[in-house]
Design a protein around this motif. Structure first.
Motif, short mmCIF file in Angstrom:
data_model
loop_
_atom_site.label_atom_id
_atom_site.label_comp_id
_atom_site.label_asym_id
_atom_site.label_seq_id
_atom_site.Cartn_x
_atom_site.Cartn_y
_atom_site.Cartn_z
N PRO A 46 30.99 -54.86 12.04
CA PRO A 46 29.62 -55.21 12.41
C PRO A 46 29.52 -56.39 13.38
O PRO A 46 28.56 -56.47 14.15
N HIS A 50 27.14 -56.63 16.63
CA HIS A 50 26.27 -57.78 16.92
C HIS A 50 26.58 -58.35 18.30
O HIS A 50 25.66 -58.70 19.05
N GLY A 54 23.28 -57.70 19.62
CA GLY A 54 22.53 -58.75 18.93
C GLY A 54 21.57 -59.55 19.78
O GLY A 54 20.41 -59.75 19.41
N GLY A 58 17.92 -58.68 18.82
CA GLY A 58 17.42 -59.77 17.99
C GLY A 58 16.17 -60.42 18.54
O GLY A 58 15.40 -61.04 17.81
N ALA A 112 21.97 -48.69 14.68
CA ALA A 112 21.56 -50.10 14.62
C ALA A 112 20.05 -50.15 14.80
O ALA A 112 19.48 -49.37 15.56
N ASN A 114 16.63 -53.22 14.50
CA ASN A 114 16.29 -54.63 14.36
C ASN A 114 15.10 -54.81 13.44
O ASN A 114 14.31 -53.89 13.22
N PRO A 120 17.34 -59.73 8.28
CA PRO A 120 18.05 -58.46 8.41
C PRO A 120 18.24 -57.71 7.08
O PRO A 120 18.91 -56.68 7.05
N VAL A 148 23.76 -50.96 11.04
CA VAL A 148 23.69 -52.40 11.16
C VAL A 148 22.25 -52.80 11.44
O VAL A 148 21.61 -52.26 12.34
N ILE A 150 19.83 -55.79 12.60
CA ILE A 150 19.86 -57.04 13.34
C ILE A 150 18.54 -57.77 13.12
O ILE A 150 17.48 -57.19 13.33
N ASP A 154 21.25 -62.90 13.00
CA ASP A 154 22.02 -62.44 11.85
C ASP A 154 22.06 -60.92 11.79
O ASP A 154 21.20 -60.25 12.36
N THR A 155 23.06 -60.38 11.12
CA THR A 155 23.16 -58.94 10.93
C THR A 155 23.56 -58.62 9.50
O THR A 155 24.18 -59.43 8.81
N SER A 157 25.44 -55.31 7.47
CA SER A 157 26.14 -54.04 7.58
C SER A 157 25.97 -53.25 6.28
O SER A 157 26.30 -53.76 5.21
#
Length: 164
Positions: A46, A50, A54, A58, A112, A114, A120, A148, A150, A154-155, A157
């Motif tokens: 992950p 990111h 990210g 993000g 992924a 957000n 997250p 994932v 986002i 921060d992320t 998984s």
């Protein structure tokens, strides 16, 4: 008819008609292993997702769902924006998420999305949709390696949390 009922019906139709999809691929000469340029970034976890997404995702003020298309060595060969939602949610249909992987003939994918709130933490709906995506991917001979989320810098998984 509820979204769950539609998803269940889609999964059942895929199960019953998987041989038809394979026959269509052969009949219409759908490329199952297209040649690709070398050098796409490799995804090993992950943190790589990111690093790749990210900063851009993000900072978004609306939810967005993307799919990373990966070859057999987990190198990124493509990236697609699947949905652009609103500040609180994004509707996800398995067929639309998996379509780019089927068309590109890749064996692996990572989803992924957000959270504009910068938190997250996966919602119960995120968990439910991810399980449906993994099941549908498996029926199509694809492997959903991770989902994932986002949130700001921060992320989270799904794989690391045991949710996939």
């Amino acid at each position: 008819m509820s979204a769950t009922t539609h998803t269940d019906a889609l999964l059942e139709a895929l199960r019953r008609n998987l041989h038809v999809l394979n026959e269509l691929a052969v009949r219409y000469e759908v490329e199952t292993d297209p040649g690709r340029a070398e050098g796409g970034p490799s995804i090993t976890g992950p943190e790589d997702v990111h690093r790749l997404l990210g900063a851009e995702m993000g900072a978004l003020c609306q939810e967005q769902v993307r799919v990373l298309l990966l070859d057999r060595r987990n190198r990124v060969v493509g990236q697609r924006v699947i949905y652009q939602g609103n500040a609180f949610s994004s509707v996800v249909r398995p067929a639309e998420v998996l379509r780019p992987a089927v068309l590109e003939g890749v064996p692996h994918l990572i989803v992924a999305h957000n959270h504009p709130s910068a938190d997250p933490s996966p919602s119960p709906q995120d968990v439910k949709v991810t399980k449906e995506l993994a099941e549908a991917a498996k029926l199509l001979g694809l492997e959903l390696l991770d989902h994932v989320v986002i949130g700001g810098d921060d992320t989270v998984s799904f794989k690391d949390r045991g949710l996939l």
